[in-house]
Design an enzyme around this catalytic site. Sequence first.
Site, PDB file in Angstrom:
ATOM      1  N   MET A 185      -6.946   1.182  -4.917  1.00 40.74           N
ATOM      2  CA  MET A 185      -6.837   2.436  -5.681  1.00 40.74           C
ATOM      3  C   MET A 185      -7.850   2.492  -6.815  1.00 40.74           C
ATOM      4  SD  MET A 185      -2.671   2.372  -5.924  1.00 40.74           S
ATOM      5  CE  MET A 185      -2.607   0.648  -6.367  1.00 40.74           C
ATOM      6  N   ASP A 201       4.427   7.265   5.462  1.00 43.07           N
ATOM      7  CA  ASP A 201       3.524   7.582   4.360  1.00 43.07           C
ATOM      8  C   ASP A 201       2.191   8.124   4.826  1.00 43.07           C
ATOM      9  OD1 ASP A 201       5.141   6.933   2.337  1.00 43.07           O
ATOM     10  OD2 ASP A 201       4.148   5.056   1.780  1.00 43.07           O
ATOM     11  N   LYS A 221       2.578  13.368   0.605  1.00 44.94           N
ATOM     12  CA  LYS A 221       2.378  14.577  -0.176  1.00 44.94           C
ATOM     13  C   LYS A 221       3.192  15.740   0.385  1.00 44.94           C
ATOM     14  CE  LYS A 221      -2.190  13.224  -1.508  1.00 44.94           C
ATOM     15  NZ  LYS A 221      -3.566  13.179  -1.034  1.00 44.94           N
TER      16      LYS A 221
HETATM   17  N1  SAH Z   1       0.529  -1.102   0.722  1.00 46.44           N
HETATM   18  C1  SAH Z   1      -0.848  -0.788   0.969  1.00 46.44           C
HETATM   19  C2  SAH Z   1      -1.583  -0.369  -0.280  1.00 46.44           C
HETATM   20  C3  SAH Z   1      -1.112   0.922  -0.838  1.00 46.44           C
HETATM   21  S1  SAH Z   1      -1.968   1.379  -2.279  1.00 46.44           S
HETATM   22  C4  SAH Z   1      -1.524  -1.986   1.599  1.00 46.44           C
HETATM   23  O1  SAH Z   1      -0.940  -3.070   1.639  1.00 46.44           O
HETATM   24  O2  SAH Z   1      -2.635  -1.842   2.074  1.00 46.44           O
HETATM   25  C5  SAH Z   1      -3.153   2.508  -1.646  1.00 46.44           C
HETATM   26  C6  SAH Z   1      -4.524   1.901  -1.654  1.00 46.44           C
HETATM   27  O3  SAH Z   1      -4.670   1.004  -0.588  1.00 46.44           O
HETATM   28  C7  SAH Z   1      -5.649   2.892  -1.462  1.00 46.44           C
HETATM   29  O4  SAH Z   1      -5.967   3.550  -2.645  1.00 46.44           O
HETATM   30  C8  SAH Z   1      -6.759   1.987  -1.017  1.00 46.44           C
HETATM   31  O5  SAH Z   1      -7.302   1.301  -2.108  1.00 46.44           O
HETATM   32  C9  SAH Z   1      -6.001   0.968  -0.183  1.00 46.44           C
HETATM   33  N2  SAH Z   1      -6.055   1.293   1.238  1.00 46.44           N
HETATM   34  C10 SAH Z   1      -5.028   1.557   2.062  1.00 46.44           C
HETATM   35  N3  SAH Z   1      -5.460   1.741   3.322  1.00 46.44           N
HETATM   36  C11 SAH Z   1      -6.782   1.562   3.294  1.00 46.44           C
HETATM   37  C12 SAH Z   1      -7.805   1.590   4.279  1.00 46.44           C
HETATM   38  N4  SAH Z   1      -7.536   1.853   5.555  1.00 46.44           N
HETATM   39  N5  SAH Z   1      -9.063   1.354   3.903  1.00 46.44           N
HETATM   40  C13 SAH Z   1      -9.362   1.083   2.622  1.00 46.44           C
HETATM   41  N6  SAH Z   1      -8.443   1.050   1.646  1.00 46.44           N
HETATM   42  C14 SAH Z   1      -7.167   1.282   1.973  1.00 46.44           C
END
Ligand code: SAH
Length: 514
Positions: A178, A41, A63
């Site tokens: 998000m 991803d 994407k």
């Molecule tokens: N499965 C992922 C979340 C996916 S949803 C997890 O457990 O982290 C996608 C959201 O995750 C983004 O919009 C953001 O809010 C958050 N996110 C993912 N990686 C991030 C990072 N390195 N720093 C800050 N927010 C992050």
Amino acid sequence: MTHSNSKKGFVYLIGAGPGDPGLITVKGRDCLAKAEVVLYDYLANDELLKIAPKDAELIYAGKIGGEHNREQSQINELLVEKALSGKVVARLKGGDSFIFGRGGEECEALVDAGIPFEVVPGITAGVGATSYAGIPLTHRKVTTSVAFVTGHEDPGKASSEIDWEGLSLGSGTVVFYMGVRNLPQIAANLMAHGRSPETPVALVRWGTRPEQEVLTGTLADIAQKARQASFKAPAITVVGEVVKLRETLRWFDNRPLFGRSVLVTRSADQAGEFATKLERLGARVYSCPTIDITPPVTYTELDAAIEALESCHWVIFTSYNAVKYFFARLSDLGLDTRALCCTRVCAVGPKTAAALLPYGVRADLVPEDYKAEGVVTAFKNLDIAGKRVLFPRGDRAREVIPEKLREMGADVLAPVAYANITPADIPAAALRALEEGRVDCATFTSSSTVQNLAAILGDNRFLHLMQGVRIASIGPVTSKTCRELGLEIHMEPDEYTLDALTALMIEHFSAPGQ
Ligand code: SAH
């Protein structure tokens, strides 16, 4: 009856962690190393793809063409299809697969298709990014609970599925994923349901990565601050008194080289240690090997010199590579360290001296000045007239040592022990960073690193790409070469070591206005 003889596929759903490639689990790494197909991803760090076997099929499931997200149903189908073809599939997802990662849906598709799978948890962004921002999600004196909430819910929706009242009352920490776009509504909802407008809030963008950005404020002003700063996704939003702890617990994004992008131009086999050191200080390192070290074109000279070892009074090693290739050849010839029994050994620099230790050799002489000139000075005090000196060297070594020692009357054998090859290109990531003006500092640790980089890029392009880049040179010889190629030197330590160079970089970039 036997089953079909095709082997059965398997899917590992692996949480890649929030960004720092070190934050994948040991199990996740092991599973990835077994994968035949990797579906990854947008939020999973590309660096992790290097763990997969070289011949693994890598499929980007984020994407397409930079615009649309691949439909979740398409991803599910692809997972099923690859697994049914008998492959070991790693589904690599940012953070944890089961936290806002649609991992649950993917598993349901696997269950429907009868495909066996395993879920390897990952560090979710809410945990990883907050840790790296110095914000503990709970603290005995501050709060006893934490909630992970999607900030993605359509703000225009008449009735929200989110329990705003529950989230707003009490002191619980709330982490929104998000939520950047909906930040004004999120803040407004919490305040409308009773959370104090003074409640501290932090936005953490690209948490745990070298480009981490943190913006802090209160429920009352965070939306406006984020707009002013054009704060963008991906970021998590942390709401709660724990945010204040960042003031004292910050540890990552205040490191001395944090946010600085540094080009490391050493040979591939030598760059690792320096790169790691810089990364620990918070720098983002672009590795840009300018030298590949290979065996010499011919061993004739070296073999003859090794044969004459008994008659040598001194052996001079000026680099790690000289040590490595000399001893490798010694071994190829059926010999070992005892062949050096009658000679004294000079090592230029502490690293070279350290490289000798595994072979059981403790250098007799380690000149204080690490340049070739330093060696010459050290030998001035020793009576080497009429003595034989062996100096195994690289094919591009300067002539200073053999020339000067010969002037002192020594019989110098200077066989080529290894060759330097200039790679055809620099890595794509380094080139892109240079082209986009994102590199703060280029480090040159020998003349050949500069010369080769200029040769690889072409003189004009080299100067063009180096515009605005601070130049850190290990010593005067390297600096001279830099200047000859049109560069201005910004950093040159008094002592010609990587430690001294690193210390100077910290000093340079900590200065006000840098
Ligand atoms: N499965 C992922 C979340 C996916 S949803 C997890 O457990 O982290 C996608 C959201 O995750 C983004 O919009 C953001 O809010 C958050 N996110 C993912 N990686 C991030 C990072 N390195 N720093 C800050 N927010 C992050």
